[in-house]
Design a protein around this motif. Structure first.
Motif, mmCIF file in Angstrom:
data_model
loop_
_atom_site.group_PDB
_atom_site.id
_atom_site.type_symbol
_atom_site.label_atom_id
_atom_site.label_comp_id
_atom_site.label_asym_id
_atom_site.label_seq_id
_atom_site.Cartn_x
_atom_site.Cartn_y
_atom_site.Cartn_z
ATOM 1 N N ASN A 1 36.092 -23.426 -46.237
ATOM 2 C CA ASN A 1 34.980 -23.525 -47.189
ATOM 3 C C ASN A 1 33.673 -22.978 -46.623
ATOM 4 O O ASN A 1 32.611 -23.192 -47.202
ATOM 5 C CB ASN A 1 34.782 -24.981 -47.606
ATOM 6 C CG ASN A 1 34.347 -25.855 -46.450
ATOM 7 O OD1 ASN A 1 34.701 -25.595 -45.302
ATOM 8 N ND2 ASN A 1 33.595 -26.911 -46.724
ATOM 9 N N GLN A 2 33.735 -22.273 -45.511
ATOM 10 C CA GLN A 2 32.529 -21.742 -44.875
ATOM 11 C C GLN A 2 32.551 -20.209 -44.865
ATOM 12 O O GLN A 2 33.557 -19.597 -44.515
ATOM 13 C CB GLN A 2 32.405 -22.245 -43.437
ATOM 14 C CG GLN A 2 31.205 -21.670 -42.690
ATOM 15 C CD GLN A 2 31.056 -22.247 -41.297
ATOM 16 O OE1 GLN A 2 30.248 -23.138 -41.056
ATOM 17 N NE2 GLN A 2 31.864 -21.765 -40.377
ATOM 18 N N GLU A 3 31.418 -19.619 -45.260
ATOM 19 C CA GLU A 3 31.243 -18.174 -45.193
ATOM 20 C C GLU A 3 30.105 -17.878 -44.215
ATOM 21 O O GLU A 3 29.065 -18.541 -44.251
ATOM 22 C CB GLU A 3 30.910 -17.595 -46.565
ATOM 23 C CG GLU A 3 32.024 -17.762 -47.593
ATOM 24 C CD GLU A 3 31.659 -17.138 -48.931
ATOM 25 O OE1 GLU A 3 31.378 -15.919 -48.961
ATOM 26 O OE2 GLU A 3 31.632 -17.876 -49.921
ATOM 27 N N THR A 4 30.321 -16.879 -43.353
ATOM 28 C CA THR A 4 29.347 -16.549 -42.313
ATOM 29 C C THR A 4 29.035 -15.062 -42.338
ATOM 30 O O THR A 4 29.935 -14.238 -42.494
ATOM 31 C CB THR A 4 29.880 -16.932 -40.921
ATOM 32 O OG1 THR A 4 30.231 -18.317 -40.915
ATOM 33 C CG2 THR A 4 28.847 -16.680 -39.843
ATOM 34 N N ALA A 5 27.764 -14.747 -42.183
ATOM 35 C CA ALA A 5 27.325 -13.355 -42.090
ATOM 36 C C ALA A 5 26.560 -13.168 -40.786
ATOM 37 O O ALA A 5 25.756 -14.030 -40.396
ATOM 38 C CB ALA A 5 26.441 -12.993 -43.274
#
Length: 278
Positions: free
Chosen positions: A96-100
């Motif tokens: 459930n985590q998105e990282t940029a």
């Protein structure tokens, strides 16, 4: 033999230009957000479902030396999504985590601040308030990131098992001077609050069938039931007809007749007794 000893000594000596992975960043960077003039803290962004979050993610150089090149890591959870992905950023997804991880070539002078406004983050159209919290951003120097393999390698470390980070394709995200003063400056990690705003549901409108269904059922069941016994088929006992008669009238007439007969009999008996005595 001397050559062997020299080679062994060079292998044992650490490279001066390659810092250890666990060393802290030499740059003294502080993450900050758009300052709320009323609270003097970071602004919280109120957005509806399916709307962009115009978050300002800023950084200030608290050191005495300029920082040549900057890198920001931006993390979002649950019902926040990246709906725009920039070519100078690498994106990773893990559950459930998105990282940029985004890279910039600008130099940041001592005491100066730069910021990105909007990093392509939006709320989902079916977002729930409990699944919206904050945007987490962390700033490091480009030198620090390069010493650890660059932004792509750093992004890969945040990808889910069996996946890799993906580079964006939209026009590069840029750093600019913030419009106002940054707030919440502390360490290199900052938090920007996001709150979901949904339109009020209001109270349900009552259905029009509720009132009529109660009135007709109460009136006919009370008044018309007594009317037929009081008049000869005339609704409501009105409009003429025969006089009202019943069991009460017959009883009174019978009692009166009996009393009349008893009175006559008593008179005859009394009269006979009077004559017998004489």
């Amino acid at each position: 033999m001397s050559a062997t000893i020299l080679a062994a000594g060079l292998a044992a000596a650490p490279a001066a230009a390659a810092p250890a992975p666990n060393e802290p960043d030499a740059a003294k960077l502080a993450a900050g957000g758009e300052k709320d003039p009323q609270t003097d803290k970071n602004r919280k962004y109120l957005v509806g479902p399916g709307e962009d979050v115009p978050a300002v993610l800023g950084v200030t150089n608290l050191g005495d030396a300029p920082v040549d090149g900057l890198v920001v890591q931006v993390r979002i959870l649950n019902d926040l999504d990246y709906t725009k992905k920039y070519e100078n950023c690498w994106y990773a997804v893990d559950s459930n985590q998105e990282t940029a991880w985004c890279e910039f070539d600008q130099e940041l002078a001592p005491g100066a601040s730069l910021a990105v406004t909007g990093v392509g983050i939006s709320t989902r159209t079916d977002a729930q308030a409990e699944n919206i919290s904050s945007i987490i951003h962390r700033w490091v120097s480009k030198e620090y990131a390069d010493a650890r393999g660059g932004v792509q390698a750093l992004a890969d470390q945040w990808a889910g098992q069996g996946t890799k980070a993906v580079r964006g394709t939209d026009t590069a995200l840029t750093l600019t001077a913030p419009d106002g003063q940054l707030g919440g400056l502390g360490g290199p990690i900052g938090f920007v609050g996001v709150e979901l705003v949904t339109p009020p549901t209001g109270e349900p409108t009552p259905t029009p069938t509720a009132t009529p269904s109660a009135t007709p059922t109460a009136t006919p069941t009370v008044a018309p039931t007594a009317a037929p016994s009081a008049s000869s088929g005339v609704p409501g006992g009105e409009g003429g007809g025969l006089p009202v008669t019943g069991a009460g009238t017959a009883t009174v007439a019978g009692v009166g007749g009996a009393l009349l007969l008893l009175g006559g009999a008593g008179y005859l008996i009394a009269r006979r007794r009077t004559r017998f005595v004489a």
